[in-house]
Motif scaffolding. Structure first.
Motif, mmCIF file in Angstrom:
data_model
loop_
_atom_site.group_PDB
_atom_site.id
_atom_site.type_symbol
_atom_site.label_atom_id
_atom_site.label_comp_id
_atom_site.label_asym_id
_atom_site.label_seq_id
_atom_site.Cartn_x
_atom_site.Cartn_y
_atom_site.Cartn_z
ATOM 1 N N ASP A 88 0.812 -1.064 0.186
ATOM 2 C CA ASP A 88 -0.026 0.105 -0.033
ATOM 3 C C ASP A 88 0.827 1.186 0.149
ATOM 4 O OD1 ASP A 88 -1.896 -1.919 0.454
ATOM 5 O OD2 ASP A 88 -2.413 -1.275 2.393
ATOM 6 N N ARG A 89 0.145 2.399 -0.508
ATOM 7 C CA ARG A 89 0.967 3.861 -0.446
ATOM 8 C C ARG A 89 0.019 4.708 -0.018
ATOM 9 N NH1 ARG A 89 4.638 0.388 -1.572
ATOM 10 N NH2 ARG A 89 6.105 0.426 -3.164
ATOM 11 N N GLU A 90 0.295 5.107 1.320
ATOM 12 C CA GLU A 90 -0.548 5.997 1.924
ATOM 13 C C GLU A 90 0.054 7.592 1.728
ATOM 14 O OE1 GLU A 90 -2.750 5.040 5.851
ATOM 15 O OE2 GLU A 90 -1.253 6.552 6.399
ATOM 16 N N PHE A 91 -0.540 8.522 1.278
ATOM 17 C CA PHE A 91 -0.554 9.854 1.010
ATOM 18 C C PHE A 91 -1.445 10.812 1.810
ATOM 19 C CE2 PHE A 91 0.620 7.940 -2.896
ATOM 20 C CZ PHE A 91 1.622 8.585 -3.202
ATOM 21 N N GLU A 92 -0.817 11.637 2.802
ATOM 22 C CA GLU A 92 -1.685 12.283 3.474
ATOM 23 C C GLU A 92 -1.644 13.731 3.086
ATOM 24 O OE1 GLU A 92 -1.574 13.811 8.436
ATOM 25 O OE2 GLU A 92 -0.388 12.251 7.600
ATOM 26 N N ILE A 93 -2.880 14.417 3.113
ATOM 27 C CA ILE A 93 -2.834 15.580 2.212
ATOM 28 C C ILE A 93 -3.586 16.622 3.206
ATOM 29 C CG2 ILE A 93 -4.176 16.915 0.412
ATOM 30 C CD1 ILE A 93 -4.310 14.157 -0.914
ATOM 31 N N GLN A 94 -2.890 17.641 3.551
ATOM 32 C CA GLN A 94 -3.265 18.798 4.453
ATOM 33 C C GLN A 94 -4.293 19.838 3.550
ATOM 34 O OE1 GLN A 94 -1.983 19.696 7.806
ATOM 35 N NE2 GLN A 94 -4.136 20.304 7.643
ATOM 36 N N VAL A 95 -5.392 19.911 3.875
ATOM 37 C CA VAL A 95 -6.454 20.870 3.332
ATOM 38 C C VAL A 95 -6.500 22.159 4.308
ATOM 39 C CG1 VAL A 95 -8.696 21.072 2.262
ATOM 40 C CG2 VAL A 95 -7.684 18.787 2.605
ATOM 41 N N PHE A 96 -6.138 23.288 3.384
ATOM 42 C CA PHE A 96 -6.164 24.405 4.305
ATOM 43 C C PHE A 96 -7.381 25.326 4.372
ATOM 44 C CE2 PHE A 96 -1.821 23.532 2.147
ATOM 45 C CZ PHE A 96 -1.111 23.428 3.399
ATOM 46 N N ASP A 97 -8.426 24.835 3.489
ATOM 47 C CA ASP A 97 -9.775 25.485 3.573
ATOM 48 C C ASP A 97 -10.675 24.330 3.604
ATOM 49 O OD1 ASP A 97 -9.482 24.595 0.966
ATOM 50 O OD2 ASP A 97 -10.284 26.266 -0.206
ATOM 51 N N TYR A 98 -10.585 23.583 4.782
ATOM 52 C CA TYR A 98 -11.488 22.139 4.699
ATOM 53 C C TYR A 98 -12.938 22.476 4.874
ATOM 54 C CZ TYR A 98 -12.791 17.384 6.101
ATOM 55 O OH TYR A 98 -13.400 16.268 6.314
ATOM 56 N N THR A 99 -13.850 21.922 4.061
ATOM 57 C CA THR A 99 -15.296 21.899 4.399
ATOM 58 C C THR A 99 -15.873 20.730 4.272
ATOM 59 O OG1 THR A 99 -15.685 22.163 1.815
ATOM 60 C CG2 THR A 99 -15.479 24.207 2.995
ATOM 61 N N ASP A 100 -16.872 20.359 4.958
ATOM 62 C CA ASP A 100 -17.693 19.067 5.007
ATOM 63 C C ASP A 100 -18.984 19.319 4.841
ATOM 64 O OD1 ASP A 100 -18.971 16.859 5.898
ATOM 65 O OD2 ASP A 100 -17.460 16.651 7.704
ATOM 66 N N SER A 101 -19.448 19.162 3.663
ATOM 67 C CA SER A 101 -21.213 19.353 3.341
ATOM 68 C C SER A 101 -21.699 18.256 2.788
ATOM 69 C CB SER A 101 -21.112 20.196 2.520
ATOM 70 O OG SER A 101 -20.420 20.134 1.464
#
Length: 131
Positions: free
Chosen positions: A118-131
Motif C-alpha cells: 500500500d501507499r498512503e498519502f496524507e494531504i493537508q487541506v487549508f480550507d477544509y469543508t464538510d457538506s
C-alpha cells in the motif's frame, strides 16, 4: 428503507484528477483537524465556550503500490504544488469533503514484500469543508 453502501459511489479528486487504484480496506479518510469549539468550566460550574476558527483538515488516501496514480501523487508531493482535493460520495447519502487549497505532506512510505503493498498519502487541506 434500506440504504446500500457501494464504494464505487466514492470518488477522490486531487489536482482535478479522478484517483483510482485504491488498496484493500479503507480507501480514503477525511477529517477536520480540530473540534469546532472548546469549553471550560469554572470551580462554580460556570461554562465558557471558545469557538475554534481553524480551517484545516486532513485527507488520507491509501493506494495500491501498482496504482496508476501513485506516481502522480508522488510528483505533486515532491514539487509542493497547491492543489484542490475533494472526496465525494454520491449515494446513499451525498457528502463532499475537502477543499480547493491542499498540499500532499510527503511522498508515501514504501514497503516491499511477497504481496502488493500500500501507499498512503496524507494531504493537508487549508480550507477544509464538510457538506
Amino acid at each position: 428503507m434500506v440504504n446500500v453502501y457501494d464504494p464505487n459511489n466514492v470518488s477522490v479528486i486531487v489536482d482535478n484528477i479522478f484517483v483510482t487504484g485504491f488498496a484493500e480496506g479503507t480507501m480514503v479518510s477525511a477529517s477536520k483537524d480540530e473540534e469546532n469549539f472548546q469549553t471550560k468550566t469554572s470551580a462554580k460550574g460556570e461554562v465558557s465556550v471558545a469557538k475554534t476558527n481553524n480551517p484545516l483538515g486532513t485527507v488520507t488516501i491509501t493506494l495500491s503500490a501498482d496504482s496508476p496514480h501513485q506516481r502522480r501523487l508522488t510528483q505533486i508531493a515532491n514539487t509542493g504544488k497547491m492543489v484542490p482535493c475533494w472526496v465525494n460520495v454520491s449515494a446513499p447519502i451525498k457528502e463532499k469533503k475537502g477543499g480547493s487549497q491542499a498540499m500532499i505532506k510527503k511522498p508515501a512510505d514504501a514497503e516491499y514484500s511477497d504481496e502488493v503493498g500500500d501507499r498512503e498519502f496524507e494531504i493537508q487541506v487549508f480550507d477544509y469543508t464538510d457538506s
